[in-house]
Design an enzyme around this catalytic site. Structure first.
Site, mmCIF file in Angstrom:
data_model
loop_
_atom_site.group_PDB
_atom_site.id
_atom_site.type_symbol
_atom_site.label_atom_id
_atom_site.label_comp_id
_atom_site.label_asym_id
_atom_site.label_seq_id
_atom_site.Cartn_x
_atom_site.Cartn_y
_atom_site.Cartn_z
ATOM 1 N N PHE A 99 10.028 0.599 -2.604
ATOM 2 C CA PHE A 99 11.086 1.376 -1.941
ATOM 3 C C PHE A 99 11.521 0.802 -0.608
ATOM 4 C CE2 PHE A 99 7.336 3.263 0.182
ATOM 5 C CZ PHE A 99 7.769 3.328 1.493
ATOM 6 N N LYS A 121 13.550 -3.368 -12.389
ATOM 7 C CA LYS A 121 13.137 -1.975 -12.395
ATOM 8 C C LYS A 121 13.173 -1.542 -10.945
ATOM 9 C CE LYS A 121 10.110 1.561 -12.076
ATOM 10 N NZ LYS A 121 9.629 2.123 -10.810
ATOM 11 N N CYS A 130 5.373 -4.640 4.681
ATOM 12 C CA CYS A 130 4.087 -5.323 4.512
ATOM 13 C C CYS A 130 3.852 -6.360 5.595
ATOM 14 C CB CYS A 130 3.989 -5.953 3.129
ATOM 15 S SG CYS A 130 5.230 -7.222 2.817
ATOM 16 N N GLU A 140 -4.112 0.224 4.462
ATOM 17 C CA GLU A 140 -2.698 0.269 4.810
ATOM 18 C C GLU A 140 -2.213 1.714 4.911
ATOM 19 O OE1 GLU A 140 0.819 -2.571 3.500
ATOM 20 O OE2 GLU A 140 0.456 -1.052 1.968
#
Length: 505
Positions: free
Chosen positions: A152, A177, A285, A386
């Site tokens: 996302f 996808k 990230c 994370e």
């Protein structure tokens, strides 16, 4: 209240209404309002997208590379022309503030410019007389249909930057996808690709659940998978797809650390840390969620970080004066707040608390304010796992050596940063850190797209990274052709060597 759009999936060059009857809501994170709904495509509709890509591959793979890149030249022009529209759309559906959203779209343009180098980066090699009278030519050829599984957090950059340009420039086709929370930016970019002249079927888009997407991992017509997401899912994708002989690249989680030494330019370093830790609300990230501070300057650094973080202006993502937007969803907001609570329970010192913030007029938005936790240790999960939110953890060490060792015990290794004015320590750090992308006084050490995105350890599974020359090696396969032409005398030869010229000499 604005009209709620009903989205479609894209196959064979057309937007098609799903027959599933099941839809997933898309929210504006700044307000909490539902702005669209996207279909949960059926297995049959995902199959339709795959077959569309398979059919398009027959002609697209035979299209000269110069013609393929002409489409991308036009697409680049359209990106620039529609920059404000695209950045605003990204900000609305994701929640990153306008300048960050514009950066997201600029990070689509950058890989497109890399892909324009396909004529040279897919050029093969040749040698005359590899053995006496034998010539060998090496070609880089398209592979087939790829599937891209999208997270996302970068609605433009990841699907339409990291995945599509080099893939299609190399002559492949792709089924994306999309993430059901943020599909609209990629859908609009797909429209621009078609406007640029991309043939039908080369790029196909679906939204669905993991159940329908799993078929891509074992589908016999899918030749490769490119994935960005969590490590747990990435391990599943890698193990499943690789076991069926597919080429796979999985870019996964991170817990990037920055070591701040006592000789660092402290105020400038603190500014860089704020940008790295809280930009995109920490949902990237390559965010910088952990600072490893040398004890001698730790108190001063923490004070600066608290001051600068407190200056961030929370607001609607599409308000160009906002400097910190919301997180992606109500569920993710609760998850981030849960991590803050966990850190406090584990013994961290709460320096700045962002749990109970409100933005006037946007009370339904998913806002978490900048949060700083000090005295975080390796034993605390908040400092090792994370969080993916605007939470900065401070760990303290006595020396460079202790800090480096602590950082290398991190199971993730996307980015690794040092703030110092010492050339010696900078060189030692760059040489010995486990991080795949290293910053020296650079808080977000993502190289420009001509270099690969080189995560290591549990941040990456595969052999070839995205972007750079790695991208073209991932999206092509090699073919070596050895040729021998007979003169009049050799036409009459009765003896052929055992190795038939494949031993040089």
């Amino acid at each position: 209240m604005a009209e709620i759009k009903t989205l479609k999936y894209f196959a064979n060059g057309e937007w098609i209404e799903s027959k599933s009857g099941k839809y997933m809501e898309i929210h504006n994170p700044s307000t909490g309002e539902v702005i669209a709904r996207t279909p949960c495509c059926t297995v049959e509709e995902v199959e339709e997208a795959v077959q569309s890509a398979k059919e398009a591959f027959k002609t697209w793979s035979q299209t000269p590379v110069m013609k393929r890149t002409q489409v991308l030249y036009k697409f680049r022009e359209l990106l620039i022309e529609h920059m404000d529209e695209l950045a605003t759309l990204c900000a609305v559906e994701h929640g990153k503030v306008y300048n960050e959203a514009k950066g997201d779209i600029l990070k689509v343009k950058e890989p497109v410019e890399l892909a324009l180098s396909a004529p040279s980066l897919t050029m093969g090699d040749s040698m005359r007389d590899t053995s006496s009278g034998y010539d060998t030519t090496l070609y880089y050829e398209p592979v087939g249909v790829f599937a891209g599984i999208v997270p996302f957090n970068f609605p433009g950059m990841i699907p339409m930057g990291w995945m599509v340009p080099c893939c299609i420039a190399a002559g492949n086709t792709i089924v994306l996808k999309l993430n059901s929370q943020t599909p609209m930016t990629a859908m609009r970019l797909c429209d621009l690709l078609m406007e640029a002249g991309l043939p039908k079927g080369v790029v196909n888009l679906v939204t669905c659940t993991r159940v329908e997407a799993d078929m891509l991992l074992t589908h016999p017509d899918i030749k490769g998978i490119t994935f960005v997401g969590t490590t747990g899912v990435g391990q599943h994708v890698y193990a499943t797809a690789a076991s069926t002989g597919k080429r796979v690249q999985c870019l996964c989680e991170a817990k990037n650390h920055a070591l701040v030494l006592e000789d660092a330019a402290l105020e400038r370093s603190a500014r860089g840390i704020i940008n790295s830790a809280f930009g995109c609300a920490g949902e990237r990230c390559m965010a910088l969620p952990v600072v490893v501070a040398q004890e001698s300057i730790a108190d001063e650094l923490v004070a600066l970080l608290k001051q600068y973080a407190s200056e961030l202006k929370l607001g609607a993502a599409y308000d160009k004066t906002s400097t910190l937007g919301p997180v992606i969803s109500a569920a993710h907001k609760e998850r981030v707040i849960g991590w803050i609570n966990k850190g406090i329970e584990e013994g961290a010192t709460l320096v700045l608390d962002g749990r109970n913030v409100t933005v006037p007029g946007l009370e339904g938005g998913y806002f978490v304010g900048p949060t700083i936790l000090d005295h975080v240790t390796e034993e605390m999960t908040v400092g090792t796992q994370e969080i993916f939110g605007p939470v900065l953890c401070i760990k303290r060490v006595k020396s460079f050596e202790e800090g480096l060792a602590l950082m290398n015990r991190n199971p993730f290794a996307n980015g690794s940063v040092i703030f110092t004015q010492s050339g010696y320590y900078a060189r030692e750090f760059a040489k010995h850190t486990d991080g795949g992308m290293v910053g020296v006084n650079v808080g977000i050490p993502v190289p420009v797209g001509v270099f690969p995105f080189t995560g290591h350890k549990k941040s990456f599974f595969g052999d070839l990274h995205c972007l750079g020359k790695d991208a073209f090696r991932f999206f092509t396969e090699t073919k070596a052709v050895t040729t021998r032409w007979f003169d009049e005398e050799e036409k009459k030869a009765t003896h052929v060597d055992t190795w038939d010229g494949s031993v040089g000499g």
